[in-house]
Design a protein around this motif. Structure first.
Motif, PDB file in Angstrom:
ATOM      1  N   ASP A  27      11.869 -20.661   6.540  1.00 55.35           N
ATOM      2  CA  ASP A  27      13.158 -21.077   5.970  1.00 55.35           C
ATOM      3  C   ASP A  27      14.060 -19.894   5.603  1.00 55.35           C
ATOM      4  OD1 ASP A  27      12.534 -23.701   6.255  1.00 55.35           O
ATOM      5  OD2 ASP A  27      11.775 -23.974   4.212  1.00 55.35           O
ATOM      6  N   GLY A  28      13.618 -18.678   5.899  1.00 59.71           N
ATOM      7  CA  GLY A  28      14.490 -17.530   5.679  1.00 59.71           C
ATOM      8  C   GLY A  28      13.890 -16.425   4.847  1.00 59.71           C
ATOM      9  N   ALA A  29      12.785 -16.694   4.192  1.00 63.01           N
ATOM     10  CA  ALA A  29      12.174 -15.670   3.345  1.00 63.01           C
ATOM     11  C   ALA A  29      11.616 -14.525   4.170  1.00 63.01           C
ATOM     12  CB  ALA A  29      11.051 -16.288   2.512  1.00 63.01           C
ATOM     13  N   VAL A  30      11.505 -14.705   5.493  1.00 65.44           N
ATOM     14  CA  VAL A  30      10.982 -13.637   6.328  1.00 65.44           C
ATOM     15  C   VAL A  30      11.899 -12.423   6.338  1.00 65.44           C
ATOM     16  CG1 VAL A  30      12.102 -14.459   8.436  1.00 65.44           C
ATOM     17  CG2 VAL A  30       9.955 -13.184   8.606  1.00 65.44           C
ATOM     18  N   ASN A  31      13.166 -12.663   6.008  1.00 62.03           N
ATOM     19  CA  ASN A  31      14.125 -11.554   5.993  1.00 62.03           C
ATOM     20  C   ASN A  31      14.037 -10.734   4.721  1.00 62.03           C
ATOM     21  OD1 ASN A  31      15.193 -12.306   8.531  1.00 62.03           O
ATOM     22  ND2 ASN A  31      16.422 -13.909   7.540  1.00 62.03           N
ATOM     23  N   ASP A  32      13.398 -11.271   3.698  1.00 60.84           N
ATOM     24  CA  ASP A  32      13.206 -10.536   2.447  1.00 60.84           C
ATOM     25  C   ASP A  32      11.863  -9.815   2.551  1.00 60.84           C
ATOM     26  OD1 ASP A  32      12.557  -9.708  -0.157  1.00 60.84           O
ATOM     27  OD2 ASP A  32      13.773 -11.306  -1.040  1.00 60.84           O
ATOM     28  N   HIS A  33      11.932  -8.506   2.696  1.00 57.08           N
ATOM     29  CA  HIS A  33      10.716  -7.729   2.952  1.00 57.08           C
ATOM     30  C   HIS A  33       9.691  -7.866   1.832  1.00 57.08           C
ATOM     31  CE1 HIS A  33      12.398  -5.852   6.519  1.00 57.08           C
ATOM     32  NE2 HIS A  33      13.525  -5.614   5.831  1.00 57.08           N
ATOM     33  N   THR A  34      10.155  -7.911   0.608  1.00 61.53           N
ATOM     34  CA  THR A  34       9.223  -8.001  -0.524  1.00 61.53           C
ATOM     35  C   THR A  34       8.474  -9.322  -0.496  1.00 61.53           C
ATOM     36  OG1 THR A  34      10.689  -6.627  -1.862  1.00 61.53           O
ATOM     37  CG2 THR A  34       8.992  -7.897  -3.022  1.00 61.53           C
ATOM     38  N   ILE A  35       9.245 -10.410  -0.358  1.00 65.03           N
ATOM     39  CA  ILE A  35       8.618 -11.745  -0.322  1.00 65.03           C
ATOM     40  C   ILE A  35       7.775 -11.895   0.928  1.00 65.03           C
ATOM     41  CG2 ILE A  35       9.106 -14.211  -0.149  1.00 65.03           C
ATOM     42  CD1 ILE A  35      11.561 -13.766  -1.858  1.00 65.03           C
ATOM     43  N   ARG A  36       8.279 -11.400   2.055  1.00 70.91           N
ATOM     44  CA  ARG A  36       7.537 -11.529   3.305  1.00 70.91           C
ATOM     45  C   ARG A  36       6.165 -10.861   3.211  1.00 70.91           C
ATOM     46  NH1 ARG A  36      10.097  -8.244   7.993  1.00 70.91           N
ATOM     47  NH2 ARG A  36       9.188  -6.618   6.684  1.00 70.91           N
ATOM     48  N   ASP A  37       6.154  -9.615   2.702  1.00 70.05           N
ATOM     49  CA  ASP A  37       4.882  -8.902   2.587  1.00 70.05           C
ATOM     50  C   ASP A  37       3.931  -9.608   1.621  1.00 70.05           C
ATOM     51  OD1 ASP A  37       5.914  -7.078   4.337  1.00 70.05           O
ATOM     52  OD2 ASP A  37       6.417  -5.591   2.807  1.00 70.05           O
ATOM     53  N   GLN A  38       4.511 -10.123   0.532  1.00 66.46           N
ATOM     54  CA  GLN A  38       3.677 -10.819  -0.454  1.00 66.46           C
ATOM     55  C   GLN A  38       3.094 -12.107   0.137  1.00 66.46           C
ATOM     56  OE1 GLN A  38       5.796 -11.820  -4.018  1.00 66.46           O
ATOM     57  NE2 GLN A  38       4.000 -12.746  -5.011  1.00 66.46           N
ATOM     58  N   PHE A  39       3.919 -12.875   0.864  1.00 73.23           N
ATOM     59  CA  PHE A  39       3.453 -14.132   1.442  1.00 73.23           C
ATOM     60  C   PHE A  39       2.453 -13.892   2.574  1.00 73.23           C
ATOM     61  CE2 PHE A  39       6.876 -17.449   0.183  1.00 73.23           C
ATOM     62  CZ  PHE A  39       6.690 -17.109  -1.153  1.00 73.23           C
ATOM     63  N   LEU A  40       2.706 -12.848   3.372  1.00 69.91           N
ATOM     64  CA  LEU A  40       1.757 -12.535   4.439  1.00 69.91           C
ATOM     65  C   LEU A  40       0.391 -12.136   3.872  1.00 69.91           C
ATOM     66  CD1 LEU A  40       4.025 -10.628   6.987  1.00 69.91           C
ATOM     67  CD2 LEU A  40       3.033 -12.916   7.248  1.00 69.91           C
ATOM     68  N   GLN A  41       0.431 -11.435   2.737  1.00 66.64           N
ATOM     69  CA  GLN A  41      -0.814 -11.064   2.076  1.00 66.64           C
ATOM     70  C   GLN A  41      -1.570 -12.308   1.601  1.00 66.64           C
ATOM     71  OE1 GLN A  41      -2.306  -8.165   1.799  1.00 66.64           O
ATOM     72  NE2 GLN A  41      -3.982  -8.948   0.519  1.00 66.64           N
ATOM     73  N   ARG A  42      -0.801 -13.271   1.044  1.00 65.32           N
ATOM     74  CA  ARG A  42      -1.425 -14.529   0.593  1.00 65.32           C
ATOM     75  C   ARG A  42      -1.995 -15.312   1.784  1.00 65.32           C
ATOM     76  NH1 ARG A  42      -0.935 -12.066  -3.230  1.00 65.32           N
ATOM     77  NH2 ARG A  42       0.009 -12.578  -5.251  1.00 65.32           N
ATOM     78  N   ILE A  43      -1.243 -15.321   2.883  1.00 67.19           N
ATOM     79  CA  ILE A  43      -1.734 -16.027   4.070  1.00 67.19           C
ATOM     80  C   ILE A  43      -3.020 -15.380   4.581  1.00 67.19           C
ATOM     81  CG2 ILE A  43      -1.246 -16.500   6.509  1.00 67.19           C
ATOM     82  CD1 ILE A  43       1.693 -16.878   5.717  1.00 67.19           C
ATOM     83  N   ALA A  44      -3.078 -14.060   4.584  1.00 69.99           N
ATOM     84  CA  ALA A  44      -4.283 -13.351   5.016  1.00 69.99           C
ATOM     85  C   ALA A  44      -5.460 -13.668   4.092  1.00 69.99           C
ATOM     86  CB  ALA A  44      -4.023 -11.854   5.062  1.00 69.99           C
ATOM     87  N   GLU A  45      -5.186 -13.727   2.772  1.00 73.79           N
ATOM     88  CA  GLU A  45      -6.250 -14.035   1.819  1.00 73.79           C
ATOM     89  C   GLU A  45      -6.798 -15.449   2.044  1.00 73.79           C
ATOM     90  OE1 GLU A  45      -4.523 -13.474  -1.984  1.00 73.79           O
ATOM     91  OE2 GLU A  45      -4.538 -11.274  -1.885  1.00 73.79           O
ATOM     92  N   GLN A  46      -5.882 -16.401   2.225  1.00 77.48           N
ATOM     93  CA  GLN A  46      -6.321 -17.778   2.439  1.00 77.48           C
ATOM     94  C   GLN A  46      -7.034 -17.916   3.790  1.00 77.48           C
ATOM     95  OE1 GLN A  46      -6.277 -20.097   0.122  1.00 77.48           O
ATOM     96  NE2 GLN A  46      -5.284 -18.635  -1.268  1.00 77.48           N
ATOM     97  N   ALA A  72       2.397 -23.803   3.225  1.00 79.56           N
ATOM     98  CA  ALA A  72       3.537 -23.624   2.304  1.00 79.56           C
ATOM     99  C   ALA A  72       4.159 -22.240   2.474  1.00 79.56           C
ATOM    100  CB  ALA A  72       3.063 -23.830   0.870  1.00 79.56           C
ATOM    101  N   TYR A  73       3.327 -21.212   2.531  1.00 81.38           N
ATOM    102  CA  TYR A  73       3.863 -19.848   2.722  1.00 81.38           C
ATOM    103  C   TYR A  73       4.584 -19.735   4.070  1.00 81.38           C
ATOM    104  CZ  TYR A  73       1.018 -18.379  -1.273  1.00 81.38           C
ATOM    105  OH  TYR A  73       0.484 -18.235  -2.531  1.00 81.38           O
ATOM    106  N   THR A  74       3.991 -20.347   5.103  1.00 81.16           N
ATOM    107  CA  THR A  74       4.600 -20.264   6.439  1.00 81.16           C
ATOM    108  C   THR A  74       5.952 -20.962   6.462  1.00 81.16           C
ATOM    109  OG1 THR A  74       2.388 -20.239   7.436  1.00 81.16           O
ATOM    110  CG2 THR A  74       4.252 -20.754   8.877  1.00 81.16           C
ATOM    111  N   GLU A  75       6.039 -22.131   5.876  1.00 76.84           N
ATOM    112  CA  GLU A  75       7.317 -22.862   5.843  1.00 76.84           C
ATOM    113  C   GLU A  75       8.372 -22.077   5.069  1.00 76.84           C
ATOM    114  OE1 GLU A  75       6.479 -26.659   4.194  1.00 76.84           O
ATOM    115  OE2 GLU A  75       5.389 -27.396   5.971  1.00 76.84           O
ATOM    116  N   THR A  76       7.955 -21.450   3.982  1.00 74.26           N
ATOM    117  CA  THR A  76       8.917 -20.647   3.191  1.00 74.26           C
ATOM    118  C   THR A  76       9.444 -19.476   4.022  1.00 74.26           C
ATOM    119  OG1 THR A  76       7.725 -21.231   1.169  1.00 74.26           O
ATOM    120  CG2 THR A  76       9.245 -19.360   1.053  1.00 74.26           C
ATOM    121  N   LEU A  77       8.534 -18.841   4.756  1.00 76.74           N
ATOM    122  CA  LEU A  77       8.962 -17.738   5.613  1.00 76.74           C
ATOM    123  C   LEU A  77       9.904 -18.232   6.711  1.00 76.74           C
ATOM    124  CD1 LEU A  77       5.590 -15.777   5.969  1.00 76.74           C
ATOM    125  CD2 LEU A  77       7.625 -15.056   4.685  1.00 76.74           C
TER     126      LEU A  77
END
Length: 460
Positions: A263-282, A256-261
């Protein structure tokens, strides 16, 4: 046929000779009496003597036949009563002698065959008695012919007392009785599975086979206890379901985090860093789960080598407490050692003991609320070293205490996943302790915390 009999010839000649001699003697004496009347009294005496001698000789001849026949009769009755060791003396070479030899041979052969049959029956009884499967034989009317010890234990009856009783009276199970009736009617084997409860619920696999018509028209019932097999099958199904669920949850989050990234969220640094952190945790959660599963599999299959040596317990526990000191401090949990820290040695593998201590301390710190306390202690008890990890957390309900060491079993599933628990830590502890010939357990009261303990063999 009778003329070829040696006994007949012997008796005929003996009696014929006696009669002839007596007759001739009588005739001679009669002639002499006519010629000399004065000798009448003397001749009468001689006639009497001759006939007495003939009578005695005849009696001896008859006795030579009657005595062997009496011995044959006695031997035949002994065989009838089951005494095959008695033998008849062979006194002649005639028909009676031949009969005595034949009877002796028959008695010996019957005794030997009976002994062989008894030995065979004893071996069969020993084999059937030593089987873990229950065996019951019934006749055409479903009366019990035989039952072994295992069948008696399964259904709670004494095998000798079951013989000649109806099957339904011995084993009060209509499913079994109906299946046996079908086999007796169709003469075809049948296999069923039935539930039975005596002291505990059991699952029994039942094989019913008709006896050969040359033996009987009954049937043999073989009962195998499949309770453990069904339990293991249930555990396997639960394990697969739990593994699938445990893997699905972090994988779904990562996807889910990867698909969101993407879809364009990778350009939002705040969301990107937060989602990457979640991906690392999982990802870390997945890695921990896989590592725990691999460790547990190696321990269960004895593929993980252990170097079991006399090991000082205190330093290992201190290193484990140091590993979790920062985590405990973050939750304001008091992590302390209780007792005078005696120098004790236990027979264990150092890495394995470290894993045991880490899992117990990690479990206590995770489930103890902020401001709580975790106490670790160890002491000598008889021939064991006892390690205890106690906390003042929420405790474990009485109904869950016996299951906390099962794989993936969690008392509070939602909170356990929130804390990042894989559900395998306590199971790993149990299998490691068993590998070191020790014991593990837990004491708990809801609302008063838990006390996990491990006992390992002490080493001098």
């Amino acid at each position: 046929m009778i003329l070829r009999s040696r006994l007949f010839v012997r008796l005929f000649l003996a009696i014929f000779g006696l009669v002839t001699v007596a007759t001739i003697a009588t005739a001679v004496f009669a002639h002499a009496w006519r010629e000399s009347p004065d000798l009448s009294s003397q001749l009468v005496q001689w006639v009497v003597v001759v006939w007495v001698v003939a009578a005695v000789a005849a009696a001896l001849v008859v006795r030579s036949v009657v005595v062997p026949l009496a011995e044959l009769t006695r031997a035949a009755r002994a065989i009838e009563s089951g005494d095959y060791g008695d033998r008849v003396p062979v006194r002649s070479d005639d028909d009676v002698g031949d009969l005595a030899r034949s009877l002796n041979q028959i008695s010996g052969e019957l005794g030997e065959r009976l002994s062989q049959l008894r030995e065979r029956d004893e071996r069969q009884a020993a084999v059937l008695g030593g089987m873990s499967e229950g065996v019951v034989a019934v006749d055409r009317t479903q009366r019990v012919l035989f039952a072994n010890t295992a069948a008696g234990k399964m259904f709670g009856f004494l095998p000798p007392s079951a013989v000649e009783r109806p099957l339904l009276e011995v084993i009060r199970e209509h499913t079994l009785q109906e299946a046996v009736a079908e086999v007796l009617r169709t003469r075809k084997p049948k296999r069923i599975e039935m539930a039975w409860q005596l002291d505990a619920p059991r699952v029994l696999a039942v094989q019913i086979t008709p006896l050969p018509r040359s033996v009987d028209v009954g049937a043999v019932i073989v009962l195998h206890d499949n309770t453990e097999l069904r339990r293991l099958e249930t555990i396997r199904q639960e394990f697969i379901a739990n593994v699938s669920h445990e893997l699905k949850t972090p994988l779904s989050s990562i996807m889910a985090y990867t698909e969101t990234l993407q879809d364009g969220a990778v350009n939002d640094h705040t969301i990107r860093d937060q989602f990457l952190q979640r991906i690392a945790e999982q990802g870390a959660r997945l890695n921990a789960l896989i590592q725990d599963m691999l460790s547990l599999a190696r321990i269960e299959t004895a593929q993980q080598p252990f170097e079991i040596v006399p090991l000082e317990v205190g330093p290992v526990i201190h290193r484990s407490m140091d590993d979790y000191a920062q985590h405990a401090e973050a939750k304001s949990i008091e992590l302390k050692i209780e007792g005078d820290e005696p120098v004790l040695r236990a027979s264990a593998d150092e890495e394995g003991l470290r894993t045991i201590c880490n899992n117990l301390i990690d479990n206590a710190v995770k489930y103890t609320p902020e401001g709580g306390r975790v106490v670790v202690s160890w002491r000598r008890e008889a021939d064991t070293v006892r390690i205890e990890v106690a906390d003042n957390g929420p405790g474990i309900p009485r109904s869950d205490v016996s299951r906390v060491f099962e794989r993936f079993y969690r008392v509070d599933k939602a909170r356990s996943r929130e804390l990042g628990s894989t559900g395998l830590g306590l199971s790993i502890v149990k299998h490691l302790v068993q590998s070191f010939a020790g014991q593990v357990g837990v004491e708990s009261q809801p609302g008063q915390g838990c006390r996990f303990w491990v006992e390992l063999p002490a080493a001098e």
